[in-house]
Design a protein around this motif. Structure first.
Motif, PDB file in Angstrom:
ATOM      1  N   GLY A 103      -5.557   9.142   0.931  1.00  4.83           N
ATOM      2  CA  GLY A 103      -4.943  10.148   0.090  1.00  4.83           C
ATOM      3  C   GLY A 103      -5.493  10.220  -1.309  1.00  4.83           C
ATOM      4  N   GLY A 104      -6.520   9.410  -1.638  1.00  5.46           N
ATOM      5  CA  GLY A 104      -7.092   9.424  -2.971  1.00  5.46           C
ATOM      6  C   GLY A 104      -8.384  10.205  -3.025  1.00  5.46           C
ATOM      7  N   SER A 105      -9.163   9.966  -4.084  1.00  6.80           N
ATOM      8  CA  SER A 105     -10.438  10.639  -4.239  1.00  6.80           C
ATOM      9  C   SER A 105     -11.419  10.131  -3.187  1.00  6.80           C
ATOM     10  CB  SER A 105     -10.997  10.394  -5.641  1.00  6.80           C
ATOM     11  OG  SER A 105     -10.071  10.824  -6.627  1.00  6.80           O
ATOM     12  N   TRP A 122      -6.633  23.714  -3.837  1.00  8.20           N
ATOM     13  CA  TRP A 122      -5.851  22.859  -4.740  1.00  8.20           C
ATOM     14  C   TRP A 122      -4.620  22.392  -3.985  1.00  8.20           C
ATOM     15  CZ3 TRP A 122      -7.644  22.656  -9.985  1.00  8.20           C
ATOM     16  CH2 TRP A 122      -6.965  21.723 -10.756  1.00  8.20           C
ATOM     17  N   MET A 123      -4.609  21.104  -3.648  1.00  7.34           N
ATOM     18  CA  MET A 123      -3.514  20.515  -2.891  1.00  7.34           C
ATOM     19  C   MET A 123      -2.410  20.055  -3.837  1.00  7.34           C
ATOM     20  SD  MET A 123      -4.505  20.790   0.224  1.00  7.34           S
ATOM     21  CE  MET A 123      -3.206  19.799   0.974  1.00  7.34           C
ATOM     22  N   LEU A 124      -1.167  20.401  -3.484  1.00  6.64           N
ATOM     23  CA  LEU A 124       0.003  20.007  -4.260  1.00  6.64           C
ATOM     24  C   LEU A 124       0.890  19.099  -3.416  1.00  6.64           C
ATOM     25  CD1 LEU A 124       0.789  23.518  -5.775  1.00  6.64           C
ATOM     26  CD2 LEU A 124      -0.550  21.678  -6.819  1.00  6.64           C
ATOM     27  N   ALA A 125       2.032  18.732  -3.960  1.00  4.66           N
ATOM     28  CA  ALA A 125       2.954  17.854  -3.254  1.00  4.66           C
ATOM     29  C   ALA A 125       3.579  18.580  -2.066  1.00  4.66           C
ATOM     30  CB  ALA A 125       4.040  17.349  -4.205  1.00  4.66           C
ATOM     31  N   ASP A 126       4.023  17.805  -1.082  1.00  8.05           N
ATOM     32  CA  ASP A 126       4.725  18.309   0.103  1.00  8.05           C
ATOM     33  C   ASP A 126       3.858  19.248   0.952  1.00  8.05           C
ATOM     34  OD1 ASP A 126       6.955  16.922  -0.769  1.00  8.05           O
ATOM     35  OD2 ASP A 126       7.732  18.648  -1.872  1.00  8.05           O
ATOM     36  N   GLY A 127       2.541  19.056   0.921  1.00  5.61           N
ATOM     37  CA  GLY A 127       1.661  19.854   1.750  1.00  5.61           C
ATOM     38  C   GLY A 127       1.410  21.266   1.264  1.00  5.61           C
ATOM     39  N   GLN A 128       1.799  21.616   0.077  1.00  6.51           N
ATOM     40  CA  GLN A 128       1.561  22.945  -0.469  1.00  6.51           C
ATOM     41  C   GLN A 128       0.149  23.021  -1.041  1.00  6.51           C
ATOM     42  OE1 GLN A 128       5.533  24.618  -2.230  1.00  6.51           O
ATOM     43  NE2 GLN A 128       5.309  22.542  -2.993  1.00  6.51           N
ATOM     44  N   THR A 176       0.810  -1.218   0.000  1.00  2.00           N
ATOM     45  CA  THR A 176       0.000   0.000   0.000  1.00  2.00           C
ATOM     46  C   THR A 176       0.834   1.254   0.000  1.00  2.00           C
ATOM     47  OG1 THR A 176      -0.104  -0.054   2.409  1.00  2.00           O
ATOM     48  CG2 THR A 176      -1.875  -1.167   1.212  1.00  2.00           C
ATOM     49  N   SER A 177       2.146   1.161  -0.113  1.00  2.00           N
ATOM     50  CA  SER A 177       2.990   2.345  -0.179  1.00  2.00           C
ATOM     51  C   SER A 177       2.850   3.016  -1.525  1.00  2.00           C
ATOM     52  CB  SER A 177       4.453   1.962   0.082  1.00  2.00           C
ATOM     53  OG  SER A 177       4.874   1.058  -0.897  1.00  2.00           O
ATOM     54  N   SER A 178       3.346   4.249  -1.609  1.00  2.06           N
ATOM     55  CA  SER A 178       3.202   5.016  -2.837  1.00  2.06           C
ATOM     56  C   SER A 178       3.958   4.389  -3.998  1.00  2.06           C
ATOM     57  CB  SER A 178       3.696   6.450  -2.618  1.00  2.06           C
ATOM     58  OG  SER A 178       5.054   6.433  -2.203  1.00  2.06           O
ATOM     59  N   SER A 179       5.048   3.679  -3.710  1.00  2.74           N
ATOM     60  CA  SER A 179       5.817   3.061  -4.795  1.00  2.74           C
ATOM     61  C   SER A 179       5.051   1.935  -5.459  1.00  2.74           C
ATOM     62  CB  SER A 179       7.149   2.535  -4.241  1.00  2.74           C
ATOM     63  OG  SER A 179       6.922   1.566  -3.235  1.00  2.74           O
ATOM     64  N   ALA A 190      -2.818  14.162  -4.392  1.00  5.00           N
ATOM     65  CA  ALA A 190      -2.071  15.409  -4.260  1.00  5.00           C
ATOM     66  C   ALA A 190      -0.626  15.275  -4.719  1.00  5.00           C
ATOM     67  CB  ALA A 190      -2.120  15.898  -2.812  1.00  5.00           C
ATOM     68  N   ASP A 191      -0.029  14.105  -4.525  1.00  6.26           N
ATOM     69  CA  ASP A 191       1.390  13.930  -4.846  1.00  6.26           C
ATOM     70  C   ASP A 191       1.633  13.474  -6.273  1.00  6.26           C
ATOM     71  OD1 ASP A 191       2.031  14.642  -2.279  1.00  6.26           O
ATOM     72  OD2 ASP A 191       1.978  12.585  -1.533  1.00  6.26           O
ATOM     73  N   GLU A 192       0.604  13.439  -7.105  1.00  2.23           N
ATOM     74  CA  GLU A 192       0.769  12.982  -8.476  1.00  2.23           C
ATOM     75  C   GLU A 192       0.245  14.035  -9.439  1.00  2.23           C
ATOM     76  OE1 GLU A 192      -1.060   9.256  -9.091  1.00  2.23           O
ATOM     77  OE2 GLU A 192       0.154   8.190  -7.594  1.00  2.23           O
ATOM     78  N   GLY A 193       0.922  14.211 -10.556  1.00  2.00           N
ATOM     79  CA  GLY A 193       0.455  15.089 -11.609  1.00  2.00           C
ATOM     80  C   GLY A 193       0.331  16.536 -11.162  1.00  2.00           C
TER      81      GLY A 193
END
Length: 456
Positions: A370-372, A425-431, A39-42, A396-399
């Motif tokens: 972390g998904g929809s 609009w959520m971006l990577a690294d909590g931005q 279930t990890s992101s990889s 958030a961490d993709e695309g």
């Protein structure tokens, strides 16, 4: 007068893994969960049907946890009692620990603190009002001396009589010392200076008023500060060098009476908290007793009925495909813990001197991963009601990130409802980048706010 309503229903990471494992176990006919390290992101793009080699150490850990599940679930508690008056000062006692069934209770931490303000000395010290504080804790002892002065005075009021209560423009100078009780470490001293811009000062100088103040300060200590959440000194920051900071400041609230409050938490029973507060008897202004009891619990995941879950799953897949087609990217295959969507409910019940209240919240399991997904809540009380619905699409961490939309409605009974729309609009690294729009009330234009959070 409006009922401020907000809810954030979270899922503990420790509960996500048993759920995914339980779904795998049910599919294979086994009651013990399998390893779900995929279930990890990889491995997010891998299918659940792929063969994952079992981890022997993980299986043994799960077996031991299931056998001793009743013994590893202690009850955490926090207690606080205080008594105070203008002439004598305030005395506070705090305690925290664990209670395990069939075992001795553990007092993890305790603290006794006494503080006193001396406003009568302000006339002799040209408006500077001293206050002292002493503290004895389990591992350390400390003392501090603070000088406060109000710089914003009302018309016709003497500067020596103006109280620096955090609502105006106040200047604070504080010297504190702290020493360990058991170890032989050196005593640490700290010098602090702060300027507090309260709501009255904001309205006069900035033409705005926040419910809290803003403090701008500088601090210098004999030792480097401790890293946040680590517990040891940050050697990259030198000692005896001023450090500047900006933070929120709450108005001064003195305890003129007695207060008893406590909170307990158990993994199965949830969180139970209560408070009783009463002021001293006065002939001119009798103060009633304020009390409240509240229970909050996040329940286990529940699978939605087939006709509901299948419809939501089809709608979510349709929106996800349209979103991926719009931006020209492939659909990520997130690991699904169940054949149809699951939700995590949360409940809160409250009884108090101001009336009863209840809250019901639901969060989809996919959004917790972390998904929809979606999450929502409904809250009612004697003063009014409130509801919130939030939707998320993508990862958030993709695309290009994850867009989120939330609508909140709240208001008193038989009165106009306040509605707020929030697009983030959520971006990577909590931005993230967000816009909030709220109706301004009768005869007022809507209020629009924009915010951005960037991480270097």
């Amino acid at each position: 007068r409006l009922l401020a309503v907000g809810a954030v229903v979270t899922i503990a990471i420790g509960k996500l893994r048993p759920l995914c494992s339980q779904a795998d176990g049910e599919a294979s006919g086994s009651s013990r969960p399998k390893n779900t390290a995929a279930t990890s992101s990889s491995a997010a793009s891998a299918s659940l049907e792929e063969d994952v080699r079992p981890d022997t150490e993980t299986d043994e850990w799960w077996a031991g946890l299931e056998e001793n599940i009743g013994e590893v679930s202690p009850t955490e508690y926090q207690l606080h009692a205080g008594v105070g008056a203008v002439r004598t000062g305030e005395l506070h006692v705090n305690a925290a620990g664990l209670i395990a069934p069939g075992k001795d209770s553990v007092l993890d931490d305790w603290q006794v603190e006494y503080q006193k303000r001396m406003p009568k000395l302000g006339a002799r010290l040209r408006g500077w009002q001293p206050s002292m504080r002493t503290r004895v804790a389990k591992d350390s002892v400390g003392a501090s001396l603070r000088l406060s002065k109000a710089l914003l005075h009302e018309e016709g009021e003497s500067p020596s009589n103006t109280q620096p209560d955090g609502t105006g423009l106040d200047l604070l100078l504080e010297t504190s010392m702290q020493a360990p009780r058991i170890s032989k470490a050196e005593t640490n001293w700290e010098q602090r200076a702060e300027l507090i811009v309260g709501p009255r000062a904001q309205a006069k100088y900035l033409n705005l008023s926040l419910p809290v103040g803003v403090k701008i300060g500088a601090v210098m200590s004999a030792k480097p500060p401790e890293r946040s959440g680590v517990g040891f000194e940050d050697e990259s920051v030198p000692a005896r060098v001023p450090r500047f900071y900006v933070d929120l400041a709450w108005p001064l609230q003195e305890l003129k009476g007695w207060l008893v409050e406590g909170q307990t938490f158990h993994r199965k029973a949830g969180a139970l908290s209560g408070q009783v507060r009463r002021g001293w008897r006065s002939k001119n202004q009798p103060l009633p007793t304020d009390w409240s009891v509240q229970h909050f619990k996040q329940h286990g995941p529940l699978r939605l009925p087939g006709f509901v879950g299948d419809s939501m799953d089809a709608a979510s897949s349709f929106l996800q495909d349209r979103w991926n087609t719009l931006w020209g990217r492939s659909s990520p295959h997130l690991p699904q813990p169940a054949p149809r969507p699951s939700v995590v409910p949360a409940t809160k019940l409250r009884f108090g001197s101001d009336g009863p209240g209840a809250l019901l919240g639901l969060q989809s399991l996919q959004s917790g991963l972390g998904g929809s997904g979606f999450d929502g809540m409904v809250e009612v009380s004697r003063l009014g009601w409130g509801a919130k619905l939030a939707l998320a699409l993508g990862v958030a961490d993709e695309g290009l990130g994850q867009p989120r939309y939330a609508i909140t409605a709240a208001g008193p009974w038989h009165n106009k409802t306040s509605i707020m729309h929030e697009l983030k609009w959520m971006l990577a690294d909590g931005q993230w980048v967000g816009v909030t729009c709220q109706n301004g009330g009768p005869g007022r234009p809507p209020r629009i706010q924009a915010a951005v959070e960037l991480v270097r």
